[in-house]
Design a protein around this motif. Structure first.
Motif, PDB file in Angstrom:
ATOM      1  N   ARG A 339      47.349 -17.889 -75.485  1.00 14.09           N
ATOM      2  CA  ARG A 339      48.157 -17.872 -74.259  1.00 14.09           C
ATOM      3  C   ARG A 339      49.634 -18.033 -74.567  1.00 14.09           C
ATOM      4  O   ARG A 339      50.475 -17.326 -74.024  1.00 14.09           O
ATOM      5  CB  ARG A 339      47.723 -18.998 -73.339  1.00 14.09           C
ATOM      6  N   LYS A 387      43.945 -25.353 -68.762  1.00 15.44           N
ATOM      7  CA  LYS A 387      44.447 -24.094 -69.325  1.00 15.44           C
ATOM      8  C   LYS A 387      45.895 -23.939 -68.912  1.00 15.44           C
ATOM      9  O   LYS A 387      46.241 -24.226 -67.766  1.00 15.44           O
ATOM     10  CB  LYS A 387      43.678 -22.896 -68.767  1.00 15.44           C
ATOM     11  N   HIS A 390      49.379 -18.339 -68.011  1.00 15.65           N
ATOM     12  CA  HIS A 390      50.602 -17.573 -68.247  1.00 15.65           C
ATOM     13  C   HIS A 390      50.746 -16.548 -67.150  1.00 15.65           C
ATOM     14  O   HIS A 390      49.838 -15.774 -66.885  1.00 15.65           O
ATOM     15  CB  HIS A 390      50.540 -16.884 -69.615  1.00 15.65           C
ATOM     16  N   ASN A 391      51.858 -16.570 -66.479  1.00 15.07           N
ATOM     17  CA  ASN A 391      52.101 -15.551 -65.462  1.00 15.07           C
ATOM     18  C   ASN A 391      53.465 -14.935 -65.675  1.00 15.07           C
ATOM     19  O   ASN A 391      54.370 -15.580 -66.167  1.00 15.07           O
ATOM     20  CB  ASN A 391      52.039 -16.161 -64.063  1.00 15.07           C
ATOM     21  N   GLY A 436      46.740 -13.030 -66.681  1.00 13.81           N
ATOM     22  CA  GLY A 436      47.913 -12.549 -67.425  1.00 13.81           C
ATOM     23  C   GLY A 436      47.609 -12.249 -68.897  1.00 13.81           C
ATOM     24  O   GLY A 436      47.984 -11.184 -69.393  1.00 13.81           O
ATOM     25  N   GLN A 477      35.350 -12.413 -58.948  1.00 12.68           N
ATOM     26  CA  GLN A 477      35.605 -11.716 -60.210  1.00 12.68           C
ATOM     27  C   GLN A 477      34.277 -11.318 -60.838  1.00 12.68           C
ATOM     28  O   GLN A 477      33.276 -12.009 -60.669  1.00 12.68           O
ATOM     29  CB  GLN A 477      36.365 -12.620 -61.188  1.00 12.68           C
ATOM     30  N   LYS A 548      31.750 -23.407 -61.545  1.00 15.96           N
ATOM     31  CA  LYS A 548      32.998 -24.119 -61.850  1.00 15.96           C
ATOM     32  C   LYS A 548      33.229 -25.168 -60.777  1.00 15.96           C
ATOM     33  O   LYS A 548      33.310 -24.792 -59.606  1.00 15.96           O
ATOM     34  CB  LYS A 548      34.169 -23.143 -61.853  1.00 15.96           C
ATOM     35  N   ILE A 553      36.176 -20.189 -64.839  1.00 14.95           N
ATOM     36  CA  ILE A 553      35.791 -18.797 -64.586  1.00 14.95           C
ATOM     37  C   ILE A 553      35.875 -17.998 -65.886  1.00 14.95           C
ATOM     38  O   ILE A 553      34.911 -17.358 -66.311  1.00 14.95           O
ATOM     39  CB  ILE A 553      36.670 -18.178 -63.477  1.00 14.95           C
ATOM     40  N   GLU A 554      37.035 -18.038 -66.524  1.00 19.07           N
ATOM     41  CA  GLU A 554      37.177 -17.362 -67.824  1.00 19.07           C
ATOM     42  C   GLU A 554      36.525 -18.236 -68.892  1.00 19.07           C
ATOM     43  O   GLU A 554      36.421 -19.451 -68.732  1.00 19.07           O
ATOM     44  CB  GLU A 554      38.670 -17.179 -68.158  1.00 19.07           C
TER      45      GLU A 554
HETATM   46  P1  XMP Z   1      39.771 -20.475 -64.747  1.00 24.54           P
HETATM   47  O1  XMP Z   1      39.297 -19.780 -65.972  1.00 24.54           O
HETATM   48  O2  XMP Z   1      40.797 -21.543 -65.018  1.00 24.54           O
HETATM   49  O3  XMP Z   1      40.512 -19.352 -63.896  1.00 24.54           O
HETATM   50  O4  XMP Z   1      38.649 -20.989 -63.908  1.00 24.54           O
HETATM   51  C1  XMP Z   1      40.944 -19.483 -62.571  1.00 24.54           C
HETATM   52  C2  XMP Z   1      41.605 -18.174 -62.185  1.00 24.54           C
HETATM   53  O5  XMP Z   1      42.795 -17.991 -62.933  1.00 24.54           O
HETATM   54  C3  XMP Z   1      42.712 -16.836 -63.764  1.00 24.54           C
HETATM   55  N1  XMP Z   1      43.286 -17.200 -65.062  1.00 24.54           N
HETATM   56  C4  XMP Z   1      44.531 -16.886 -65.425  1.00 24.54           C
HETATM   57  N2  XMP Z   1      45.472 -16.187 -64.777  1.00 24.54           N
HETATM   58  N3  XMP Z   1      46.912 -16.488 -66.584  1.00 24.54           N
HETATM   59  C5  XMP Z   1      46.661 -15.981 -65.378  1.00 24.54           C
HETATM   60  O6  XMP Z   1      47.535 -15.303 -64.835  1.00 24.54           O
HETATM   61  C6  XMP Z   1      46.014 -17.221 -67.306  1.00 24.54           C
HETATM   62  O7  XMP Z   1      46.282 -17.674 -68.403  1.00 24.54           O
HETATM   63  C7  XMP Z   1      44.755 -17.419 -66.679  1.00 24.54           C
HETATM   64  N4  XMP Z   1      43.630 -18.088 -67.050  1.00 24.54           N
HETATM   65  C8  XMP Z   1      42.732 -17.914 -66.040  1.00 24.54           C
HETATM   66  C9  XMP Z   1      41.239 -16.507 -63.837  1.00 24.54           C
HETATM   67  O8  XMP Z   1      41.040 -15.123 -64.091  1.00 24.54           O
HETATM   68  C10 XMP Z   1      40.766 -16.954 -62.476  1.00 24.54           C
HETATM   69  O9  XMP Z   1      41.063 -15.988 -61.490  1.00 24.54           O
END
Ligand code: XMP
Length: 556
Positions: A339, A387, A390-391, A436, A477, A548, A553-554
């Motif tokens: 990231r 996490k 990154h946007n 991102g 998703q 979750k 999610i990822e």
């Molecule tokens: P997680 O994996 O934290 O994801 O449950 C929650 C939402 O955020 C998205 N996601 C990201 N979006 N940069 C982003 O712009 C990232 O680093 C990032 N990590 C997770 C993920 O797809 C889900 O919609």
């Protein structure tokens, strides 16, 4: 976060002579809270509701319900005097619920400017208890806990708050304290088995509900809110996507003048809507940069260029930085490292391209209202970093660009409506979120060209089958993950030793929590069979059945 660089930062609202407002704004700024920004609002917000936040987990939900009724609203801190928001033409106030008891030390209180009753007010749960407590009624402490379903019976026939509703209706309760005596001038308008005063009101148009009308468990709750907005506050419902587009274009023109605007496109809904809206307003004064980091889905770079450059005629600079990103990620396996590298490289590439364009004055960003409301909470809580998202947007200060954030007061579903009103195709408007860092965080271990190729193949099949089964819009998703595990298989008469791919599909409202989707077996069967047949590197497919929390999610 957006707050620190918001266009309205430091802009003062009707402070002339109002010492209380100046004091409030000064403290709010020190605490990093959002300062009211009258210039960011379109005209259809000429009627507005303010939602006073007492810390309820449902405050956002109240705001969304009000917007769904086509009335503009904003969430404001409970410490704010109403006059700090005088630019809003406030037609009514909703007091949210909250975790406190009115008897807690330092419990939040309702501002005196609201208690005067000059605008119609609706207290919800804690909002009701605070009203009763501050206006001289009685609140019983913690003896009457009530969580879950209840049946509300109206005490008075034909009250405008319950217009069109049956005399008894299911409601959702979630409270410890209880109003046992209404303040003077108030009468009970409804009761449940455990709450003799579940609804109260006075002749000054101050009302209160012990239950939560904003949650889905109160099925007719939206009608109660709508009655409050239309029948009691006298709202007209001018907040529509079409009005928003027209008025925002006007504002963007005023804000930008003959300046130049830069916009980073990710291919997602928010940046696409921002770019299209600004382009409609100022044409070629807008330049968009779309960086292909090599971590996008199959055909994604072509799709973005086709939608925005060829079809919408945007001035779009396409940069293929695949090689650069892949060499930056060589040998990297740690998710957070990935990231950080991707975020840093994006800024490098973007800045290099931006300087080639010449003088630019504004940076357009797709900041949404939940980011604005949540930024303060996020900054002030000491939560563990799960996490680092990154946007697009964290650009170096020396670029010295002013921000333009036309979606700053919109919820995601409103952004989609605006996208449709702008004529964007449905497959763009209803696109599922994509992170991102792209496919890099869906490849466990090192990101290589070959592994990206394998994941793209799996992802393609998942998308294709989910869309064919008409499930795409139902799911928050759905995607594939390339794990780092290998397994033995047999194809024809030969032994194979290939990657294990995982399929992930979740339902969610806001990505804060999510549940794994109960996909039909025949859809899973098709996905599995197509992946092992179409993607030579993969010989086994598993389905992720983790919600979750505890999962995210990822996978990375
Ligand atoms: P997680 O994996 O934290 O994801 O449950 C929650 C939402 O955020 C998205 N996601 C990201 N979006 N940069 C982003 O712009 C990232 O680093 C990032 N990590 C997770 C993920 O797809 C889900 O919609």
């Amino acid at each position: 976060m957006a707050e620190t660089t918001a266009p309205g930062k430091g802009r003062r609202v009707s402070t002339s002579g109002d010492v209380e407002v100046s004091k409030y704004l000064e403290t709010a700024e020190k605490k990093g809270e959002a300062v009211p920004d009258p210039t960011a609002l379109p005209k259809s917000s000429d009627e507005a509701i303010v939602i006073v936040d007492f810390g309820s987990q449902y405050s956002h939900l109240i705001a969304r319900r009000v917007r769904e009724c086509h009335v503009y609203c904003e969430i404001i801190p409970h410490t704010a005097p109403l006059s700090a928001f005088s630019h809003l033409n406030i037609k009514g106030v909703i007091l949210s619920g909250g975790p406190s008891s009115v008897y807690d030390k330092g419990a939040p209180t309702i501002h005196s400017s609201i208690l005067e009753g000059r605008v119609p007010t609706l207290g919800i749960c804690y909002g009701m208890q605070a009203l009763a407590h501050q206006l001289g009624g009685k609140v019983a402490l913690g003896q009457h806990r009530e969580y879950g379903h209840a049946v509300l019976h109206q005490s008075t026939a034909k009250h405008p708050l319950f217009d069109g509703l049956p005399s008894s209706l299911p409601v959702w309760m979630s409270h410890g304290d209880l109003v046992t005596e209404a303040p003077s001038g108030f009468r009970s308008l409804g009761y449940t088995e455990n709450s003799p005063i579940a609804v109260m009101g006075n002749s000054k148009n101050i009302f209160a509900l012990q239950f939560h009308p904003e949650v889905a468990h109160t099925p007719l709750g939206k009608q109660i809110l709508e009655n409050f907005l239309y029948k009691i506050c006298g709202c007209h419902g001018a907040w529509t996507a079409g009005n928003f587009v027209e008025e925002s274009m006007q504002r963007i023109r005023e804000q930008v003048g003959d300046g130049r605007v830069l916009c980073a496109l990710s291919g997602g809904v928010d940046s696409t809507v921002v770019a299209t809206l600004i382009h409609k307003a100022i044409g070629d004064q807008l330049t968009c940069i779309f960086v292909n980091n090599g971590l996008l889905r199959r055909e994604e770079p072509e799709r973005v260029q086709d939608t925005l450059k060829r079809r919408a005629g945007l001035n779009l600079l396409y940069v293929d930085a695949t090689e650069e990103f892949l060499s930056g990620l060589k040998g990297v396996t740690d998710p957070e490292q990935k990231r950080k590298i991707i975020g840093r490289m994006f800024i490098d590439v973007f800045e290099r391209q931006a300087t080639r364009i010449g003088k630019v004055d504004f940076l357009a960003q797709g900041t949404l209202y939940p980011d604005v409301i949540e930024s303060k909470t996020k900054e002030n809580t000491t939560s563990v970093t799960i996490k680092t998202h990154h946007n697009v947007g964290g650009l170096p200060e020396h670029m010295n660009l002013k921000l333009i954030e036309p979606l700053r007061y919109l919820f995601k579903d409103e952004v989609r409506e605006v996208g449709l009103a702008l004529g964007l195709p449905e497959d763009v408007v209803f696109r599922q979120p994509f992170p991102g860092p792209g496919l890099a965080i869906r490849i466990i271990g090192e990101v290589t060209a070959d592994r990206l190729d394998a994941l793209r193949g799996c992802d393609w099949v998942v998308m294709d089958e989910i869309k064919a089964a008409n499930l795409y819009r139902e799911l928050w998703q759905s995607f594939a993950v390339l794990t780092s595990s290998h397994s033995v298989g047999v194809m024809g008469d030969n032994r194979t030793y290939g990657y294990v791919a995982a399929v992930r599909a979740v339902t969610s409202d806001d990505a804060m929590t999510a549940d794994w989707a109960r996909l039909p077996y025949d859809v899973l069967a098709k996905i599995s069979s197509r992946i092992v047949n179409e993607v030579p590197q993969v010989n086994r497919v598993v389905y992720d059945i983790t919600s979750k929390p505890p999962g995210t999610i990822e996978w990375e």
